[in-house]
Design a protein around this motif. Sequence first.
Motif, PDB file in Angstrom:
ATOM      1  N   LYS A 154       0.824  -1.206   0.000  1.00 27.50           N
ATOM      2  CA  LYS A 154       0.000   0.000   0.000  1.00 27.50           C
ATOM      3  C   LYS A 154       0.857   1.254   0.000  1.00 27.50           C
ATOM      4  N   LYS A 155       1.956   1.193   0.767  1.00 27.33           N
ATOM      5  CA  LYS A 155       2.847   2.359   0.811  1.00 27.33           C
ATOM      6  C   LYS A 155       3.456   2.640  -0.552  1.00 27.33           C
ATOM      7  N   SER A 156       3.884   1.582  -1.242  1.00 29.29           N
ATOM      8  CA  SER A 156       4.478   1.776  -2.568  1.00 29.29           C
ATOM      9  C   SER A 156       3.461   2.394  -3.524  1.00 29.29           C
ATOM     10  N   ASN A 157       2.193   1.940  -3.460  1.00 28.79           N
ATOM     11  CA  ASN A 157       1.148   2.507  -4.314  1.00 28.79           C
ATOM     12  C   ASN A 157       0.896   3.975  -3.988  1.00 28.79           C
ATOM     13  N   ARG A 158       0.929   4.287  -2.706  1.00 31.13           N
ATOM     14  CA  ARG A 158       0.713   5.683  -2.311  1.00 31.13           C
ATOM     15  C   ARG A 158       1.825   6.583  -2.816  1.00 31.13           C
ATOM     16  N   HIS A 159       3.086   6.112  -2.702  1.00 31.23           N
ATOM     17  CA  HIS A 159       4.211   6.922  -3.169  1.00 31.23           C
ATOM     18  C   HIS A 159       4.135   7.177  -4.666  1.00 31.23           C
ATOM     19  N   SER A 160       3.707   6.165  -5.429  1.00 35.62           N
ATOM     20  CA  SER A 160       3.618   6.328  -6.874  1.00 35.62           C
ATOM     21  C   SER A 160       2.482   7.289  -7.245  1.00 35.62           C
ATOM     22  N   SER A 162       0.968   9.944  -5.391  1.00 34.54           N
ATOM     23  CA  SER A 162       1.175  11.367  -5.103  1.00 34.54           C
ATOM     24  C   SER A 162       2.316  11.527  -4.122  1.00 34.54           C
ATOM     25  N   SER A 163       3.155  12.538  -4.358  1.00 33.66           N
ATOM     26  CA  SER A 163       4.321  12.757  -3.497  1.00 33.66           C
ATOM     27  C   SER A 163       3.910  13.454  -2.202  1.00 33.66           C
ATOM     28  N   SER A 164       2.985  14.430  -2.296  1.00 37.36           N
ATOM     29  CA  SER A 164       2.595  15.183  -1.112  1.00 37.36           C
ATOM     30  C   SER A 164       1.856  14.299  -0.122  1.00 37.36           C
ATOM     31  N   SER A 165       0.879  13.569  -0.596  1.00 34.43           N
ATOM     32  CA  SER A 165       0.123  12.689   0.294  1.00 34.43           C
ATOM     33  C   SER A 165       1.000  11.581   0.846  1.00 34.43           C
ATOM     34  N   SER A 166       1.957  11.096   0.020  1.00 33.29           N
ATOM     35  CA  SER A 166       2.837  10.006   0.469  1.00 33.29           C
ATOM     36  C   SER A 166       3.729  10.468   1.601  1.00 33.29           C
ATOM     37  N   SER A 167       4.193  11.743   1.557  1.00 31.90           N
ATOM     38  CA  SER A 167       5.076  12.226   2.621  1.00 31.90           C
ATOM     39  C   SER A 167       4.349  12.243   3.957  1.00 31.90           C
ATOM     40  N   SER A 168       3.095  12.758   3.969  1.00 29.07           N
ATOM     41  CA  SER A 168       2.329  12.802   5.215  1.00 29.07           C
ATOM     42  C   SER A 168       1.979  11.396   5.688  1.00 29.07           C
ATOM     43  N   ASP A 169       1.574  10.541   4.735  1.00 27.53           N
ATOM     44  CA  ASP A 169       1.196   9.169   5.111  1.00 27.53           C
ATOM     45  C   ASP A 169       2.386   8.397   5.632  1.00 27.53           C
ATOM     46  N   SER A 248      -8.352   6.079   2.541  1.00 30.60           N
ATOM     47  CA  SER A 248      -9.459   6.851   1.952  1.00 30.60           C
ATOM     48  C   SER A 248      -8.989   8.250   1.551  1.00 30.60           C
ATOM     49  N   GLU A 249      -8.157   8.878   2.429  1.00 26.91           N
ATOM     50  CA  GLU A 249      -7.630  10.204   2.086  1.00 26.91           C
ATOM     51  C   GLU A 249      -6.767  10.148   0.832  1.00 26.91           C
ATOM     52  N   GLY A 250      -5.899   9.128   0.775  1.00 27.01           N
ATOM     53  CA  GLY A 250      -5.040   9.002  -0.408  1.00 27.01           C
ATOM     54  C   GLY A 250      -5.845   8.761  -1.667  1.00 27.01           C
ATOM     55  N   GLU A 251      -6.903   7.931  -1.572  1.00 26.21           N
ATOM     56  CA  GLU A 251      -7.743   7.654  -2.748  1.00 26.21           C
ATOM     57  C   GLU A 251      -8.478   8.913  -3.202  1.00 26.21           C
ATOM     58  N   GLU A 252      -8.967   9.711  -2.240  1.00 21.36           N
ATOM     59  CA  GLU A 252      -9.669  10.950  -2.602  1.00 21.36           C
ATOM     60  C   GLU A 252      -8.732  11.903  -3.342  1.00 21.36           C
ATOM     61  N   ALA A 253      -7.491  12.019  -2.839  1.00 18.95           N
ATOM     62  CA  ALA A 253      -6.534  12.906  -3.509  1.00 18.95           C
ATOM     63  C   ALA A 253      -6.249  12.408  -4.925  1.00 18.95           C
ATOM     64  N   VAL A 254      -6.115  11.090  -5.072  1.00 14.83           N
ATOM     65  CA  VAL A 254      -5.846  10.527  -6.404  1.00 14.83           C
ATOM     66  C   VAL A 254      -7.019  10.794  -7.344  1.00 14.83           C
ATOM     67  N   GLU A 255      -8.257  10.602  -6.842  1.00  9.79           N
ATOM     68  CA  GLU A 255      -9.430  10.839  -7.690  1.00  9.79           C
ATOM     69  C   GLU A 255      -9.535  12.309  -8.091  1.00  9.79           C
ATOM     70  N   ALA A 256      -9.200  13.216  -7.147  1.00  8.38           N
ATOM     71  CA  ALA A 256      -9.252  14.651  -7.482  1.00  8.38           C
ATOM     72  C   ALA A 256      -8.249  14.981  -8.586  1.00  8.38           C
ATOM     73  N   LYS A 257      -7.053  14.389  -8.462  1.00  2.66           N
ATOM     74  CA  LYS A 257      -6.042  14.651  -9.503  1.00  2.66           C
ATOM     75  C   LYS A 257      -6.498  14.102 -10.850  1.00  2.66           C
ATOM     76  N   LYS A 258      -7.102  12.900 -10.826  1.00  3.01           N
ATOM     77  CA  LYS A 258      -7.573  12.323 -12.083  1.00  3.01           C
ATOM     78  C   LYS A 258      -8.639  13.210 -12.727  1.00  3.01           C
TER      79      LYS A 258
END
Length: 299
Positions: A154-160, A162-169, A248-258
């Motif tokens: 999950k961490k690897s997917n998060r890093h790929s 978004s960089s900002s969300s991955s740093s906080s996560d 859920s936060e990471g998924e929301e950020a990804v969907e917003a970017k998409k």
Amino acid sequence: MGKRDNRVAYVNPIAASRSRGPSANSGPSIQDYLSRPRPTWEEVKEQLERKKKGSRALADFEDKMNDRWKKELAKNREKLLADREREREKEKKIADKAKEKTLAERAKLGIVKLNINVTNKETKILDKEKEKEEKKEKKEEKKEKKEKKKKDKKKSNRHSSSSSSSSSDSSSSSSSESDDEGEKKSVKKKRKKKKKSSTRRVSDGSAPESDAESKKKKVKVKEEGDKEKDEKSRRRKRKASSESSVDSEGEEAVEAKKKKRSSEEKDRITEKSKKKRKKKHKKHGKKKKKAAHSGSEHD
């Protein structure tokens, strides 16, 4: 003046040697060799028989040497066997002394089994409980490893994503992981201490214990195990809830970017289509003008 005569008469050397005759003191001749004295057949047989029999002195010498070697070998064998027996006796004495020392130490510590009320059945039950606990621990360790692998994925997917969300996560996950590792280490230490205490209780069977006390101890052990299980289940639920919120936060950020990307792409496509239409209109107007101009010239 005439020529000088240098000619020499040829002499055959073989003929000259024959004319001289046999030379004196030249050694035995061939005839002497052929007429030498020879032994009879009977004498030859006697010589062969003597060779086959051999000398009696050599046979006697060989027999004496064999006897000496046999005696020396017997002596050496006796010495070796005696040394081995001595070494075995020494080893037995050392082992007996060590056993006596261990028995004395156990007697001092009260480990010698004298007047023990704990039966073989109770020891078997305790062994079975230990085996069950070990199996449960192994299963839990396997589950923890699987959860760690899932977290890493999950961490690897998060890093790929978004960089900002991955740093906080990553900061939150690293802190939670460090807390989890500390808790796991403390739990493992407690388990080891409990195992040691249980083994000591089983070994220290010299002190007479009643059946009621043994049952109480078993009940306490079970209650402690149930408490640990409840604590572990609570920790896992907390971790799962925290992970789900972060996911859920990471998924929301990804969907917003998409969505942003899709809207930008649509805007680009519309702009390109507008530019193409304008170009087509300009070309069509130029063609009309040229056609009108050419028609006026013909008229």
